[in-house]
Design a protein around this motif. Structure first.
Motif, PDB file in Angstrom:
ATOM      1  N   VAL A 519       0.836  -1.206   0.000  1.00 23.15           N
ATOM      2  CA  VAL A 519       0.000   0.000   0.000  1.00 23.15           C
ATOM      3  C   VAL A 519       0.869   1.253   0.000  1.00 23.15           C
ATOM      4  N   ARG A 520       1.957   1.233   0.763  1.00 22.02           N
ATOM      5  CA  ARG A 520       2.848   2.408   0.739  1.00 22.02           C
ATOM      6  C   ARG A 520       3.427   2.611  -0.656  1.00 22.02           C
ATOM      7  N   ARG A 521       3.741   1.509  -1.338  1.00 22.72           N
ATOM      8  CA  ARG A 521       4.236   1.599  -2.721  1.00 22.72           C
ATOM      9  C   ARG A 521       3.169   2.231  -3.624  1.00 22.72           C
ATOM     10  N   ALA A 522       1.934   1.806  -3.466  1.00 21.91           N
ATOM     11  CA  ALA A 522       0.833   2.364  -4.268  1.00 21.91           C
ATOM     12  C   ALA A 522       0.662   3.857  -3.993  1.00 21.91           C
ATOM     13  N   LEU A 523       0.828   4.245  -2.738  1.00 15.74           N
ATOM     14  CA  LEU A 523       0.643   5.650  -2.368  1.00 15.74           C
ATOM     15  C   LEU A 523       1.763   6.529  -2.929  1.00 15.74           C
ATOM     16  N   LEU A 524       2.954   5.963  -3.049  1.00 14.06           N
ATOM     17  CA  LEU A 524       4.033   6.708  -3.699  1.00 14.06           C
ATOM     18  C   LEU A 524       3.725   6.925  -5.178  1.00 14.06           C
ATOM     19  N   GLY A 528      -1.870  11.405  -2.624  1.00  8.42           N
ATOM     20  CA  GLY A 528      -3.119  12.158  -2.569  1.00  8.42           C
ATOM     21  C   GLY A 528      -4.334  11.353  -2.944  1.00  8.42           C
ATOM     22  N   ASN A 529      -4.177  10.056  -3.169  1.00 13.87           N
ATOM     23  CA  ASN A 529      -5.304   9.204  -3.513  1.00 13.87           C
ATOM     24  C   ASN A 529      -6.038   8.796  -2.235  1.00 13.87           C
ATOM     25  N   GLY A 530      -7.314   9.170  -2.153  1.00  4.38           N
ATOM     26  CA  GLY A 530      -8.069   8.913  -0.925  1.00  4.38           C
ATOM     27  C   GLY A 530      -8.251   7.445  -0.626  1.00  4.38           C
ATOM     28  N   GLN A 555      -7.644  11.757   7.016  1.00  3.30           N
ATOM     29  CA  GLN A 555      -7.051  12.361   5.824  1.00  3.30           C
ATOM     30  C   GLN A 555      -7.714  11.791   4.560  1.00  3.30           C
ATOM     31  N   ALA A 556      -7.957  10.489   4.554  1.00  7.43           N
ATOM     32  CA  ALA A 556      -8.628   9.857   3.414  1.00  7.43           C
ATOM     33  C   ALA A 556     -10.027  10.427   3.224  1.00  7.43           C
TER      34      ALA A 556
END
Length: 616
Positions: A519-524, A528-530, A555-556
């Motif tokens: 998930v951290r990889r996806a967020l990188l 800003g993706n909720g 934040q989401a």
């Protein structure tokens, strides 16, 4: 005397003209590579052995300069009447044929040249291109390999062969060809760029970065590589380094509004709002309509209020900017403000080039507003006007959702089958049919539809992702994760698949460390993706880190307001922290957000348990 002057003039012209080549649209040099402009090989022979042949050859080149390829072809054929044993002349004629799209004739001339001189590189290259045009990829690869055996430094042949291997899904061979080529041509920026692309595709970003940096050392003004490298660093969260790289792009194109907007976006991600505002002000000052670029950068970070504000000010001053009005409507859709979106869409006139998109989006808004009859009418109207597969695909997916919600499963399947008979290549139709069947309670049938399509398209990321999603809906979680891992095998940087696996593992309380990493990889990849921010909050929740989880979940909720699942997760975190009243309020807010049936049941159950705990 006239003939002598004409002859001398033609000789002078040829000295400064490039020789013809084998590009599809217009002949290109045979003596120079179409990729690098470097010599491909020395000529194997003189141009012609006959003075009359040479005269017609030179006339052909002169007609080529004037853009008259038919007359150039005629003169080259005349040259061959006087010297039919010249591999060079046969190749030149073949290149003229190729330039006019006459590939069978081009192939015949290249074959004649090859018989005359098997080591004549321009003939081998023309043969390879002709074979590629005929779909004979293995034979084309053999010709390109032969070129590289004769001239290991031939950049064009190496690039073409590497691309051919990529088309054949032989990535390792493509990489080997490029590595040999860059060893032979250490100054080839194009070779290092291609190696960087391959490394990035397989997920080796460290090696990709080193290749891209090497390419930029060789060609500092290559804005395409600057963009790619900056994007790679941005995806890794290295915003300051991305800014440093992208400054070079602005140096070479200082007035490019797209570059300025992108730089402002990087500063926003780096937390430097002052610098971002400075770029935005510069954009507004140069052209008020650049507000669209500013809005886009804000929207990428889910800063919808700021994006909406920019577009509203722009449209007040320029009400006829229909593409910007469509973007404003889409931002309202993101916030689930359906009526506001519809009001903007209805202002887009039929003559506008974005009217079809506006019509499709109107159908989508009506569907989400549960005005099903109106939605169907509008979507069918859009379908009648659509000519592109992408547009048709969107419409069919929305119609499938509508038929599922209105219980018209059998009718929908029939209509989708009719559409598939007309457009068998449209994978969106397969996806829509499978989704309709799964949502209609016929999960096995829907999954079977996808599996049959994947047998025909085993490398379709779209179908594999859809299969994973449908398997998860059907409760077949291990199979769904396996399907998504196949997506990552094909696209290691697919943020949606990374997020899906990470969230699903967290939901199952399995492999939480791996889930967090994914998930951290996806967020990188998508800051800003909720939805992805919610996934990370949910992973931390399952790890028992409730305070950190709550912060991310809130934040989401700001990034993707009105999402029932995110609000439910906030309630869960509050409950774990012992804040029962606040949790109850969040669960009620989640119910007001019109959750999907499965999510609604979970929220109702949580409220029921809370009520029971309140009595005790």
């Amino acid at each position: 005397m006239k003939a002598s002057l004409s002859y001398l003039l033609l000789v002078q012209v040829v000295i400064v003209l490039p020789a013809s080549g084998c590009a599809a649209a217009r002949p290109r040099p045979v003596e120079k590579s179409a990729v690098s402009g470097q010599p491909a090989s020395p000529a194997a022979e003189p141009l012609a052995t006959s003075a009359r042949a040479l005269e017609h050859y030179l006339r052909a080149r002169l007609h080529e300069l004037a853009g008259d390829y038919q007359q150039a072809t005629y003169e080259m054929r005349k040259a061959l009447l006087y010297d039919d044993g010249s591999a060079h002349l046969h190749t030149a004629l073949g290149q003229y044929y190729a330039g006019q799209g006459l590939w069978e004739k081009a192939s015949r001339e290249a074959a004649r040249a090859h018989r005359l001189d098997p080591r004549y590189l321009p003939a081998l290259m023309l043969q390879a291109v002709a074979l590629l045009r005929a779909g004979k990829k293995e034979q084309a690869a053999e010709r390109l390999q032969r070129v590289l055996q004769i001239d290991g430094k031939n950049i064009e042949a190496a690039i073409r062969l590497a691309q051919l291997y990529l088309d054949l899904d032989r990535k390792q061979q493509a990489e080997q060809v490029l590595q040999r080529m860059t060893r032979a041509n250490p100054e080839s920026a194009e070779g290092f760029r291609r190696l960087g692309d391959l490394a990035f595709e397989r997920g080796d970003e460290k090696k990709a970065e080193s290749y891209f940096r090497r390419a930029l050392q060789l060609e500092p003004a290559d804005t395409r590589t600057i963009e790619v490298l900056a994007g790679l660093l941005e995806r890794q969260g290295r915003y300051r380094e991305a800014i440093a790289v992208f400054e070079d792009a602005l140096e070479y194109s200082p007035e490019n509004p797209g570059y300025m907007a992108y730089m402002a976006g990087l500063y926003l991600k780096a937390g430097d709002r002052a610098s971002a505002r400075a770029y935005f002000e510069q954009l507004r000052a140069s052209d008020p309509r650049n507000a669209r670029l500013i809005a886009y950068e804000y929207s990428k970070l889910n800063m919808h209020d700021e994006a909406i504000g920019e577009l509203k000010k722009l449209l007040q001053a320029h009400p006829n900017l229909n593409a910007e009005r469509l973007l404003l409507a889409i931002l309202y859709e993101e916030r689930k403000q359906w009526e506001l979106a519809l009001a903007e869409l209805e202002h887009i006139p039929e003559k506008s080039r974005v009217h079809l998109n506006a019509l499709i989006n109107r159908g989508y808004c009506l569907l989400n507003s549960k005005r099903y009859q109106q939605a169907e009418t509008v979507l069918l109207q859009a379908l009648a006007k659509a000519s592109q597969d992408d547009d048709r695909g969107r419409i069919w997916r929305y119609l499938a959702s509508l038929w599922s919600k209105t219980g018209k499963v059998d009718e929908g399947v029939r209509r989708l089958d009719e559409a598939l008979a007309r457009h068998p290549q449209l994978l969106d139709l397969v996806e829509a049919k499978a989704s309709l069947l799964v949502d209609g309670g016929r999960a096995d049938a829907g999954i079977a539809v996808l599996r049959r399509a994947i047998e025909k398209n085993p490398r379709s990321v779209q179908l594999l992702y859809s299969l994973g999603a449908m398997l998860e809906k059907a409760g077949r979680v291990p199979e769904s994760i396996a399907a998504m891992r196949r997506v990552l095998d094909l696209e290691p940087n697919n943020a949606s698949a990374l997020n899906f696996i990470g969230y699903t593992l967290a939901d199952q309380k399995q492999n939480l460390d791996e889930a967090e990493q994914l998930v951290r990889r996806a967020l990188l990849l998508q800051p800003g993706n909720g939805a992805i921010t919610d996934s990370l909050g949910w992973v931390l929740y399952q790890k028992g880190q409730y305070r950190q989880a709550l912060e991310l979940l809130r934040q989401a909720d700001r990034l993707s307001p009105g999402e029932a699942v995110i609000i439910m997760h906030i309630g869960d975190a509050l409950l774990k922290l012992g804040r029962l009243q606040q949790a109850r309020r969040e669960y009620r807010r989640a119910l007001e957000a019109d959750p999907e049936p499965r999510d609604r049941r979970q929220i109702v159950e949580r409220l029921r348990r809370l009520k029971g705990e309140g009595r005790s």
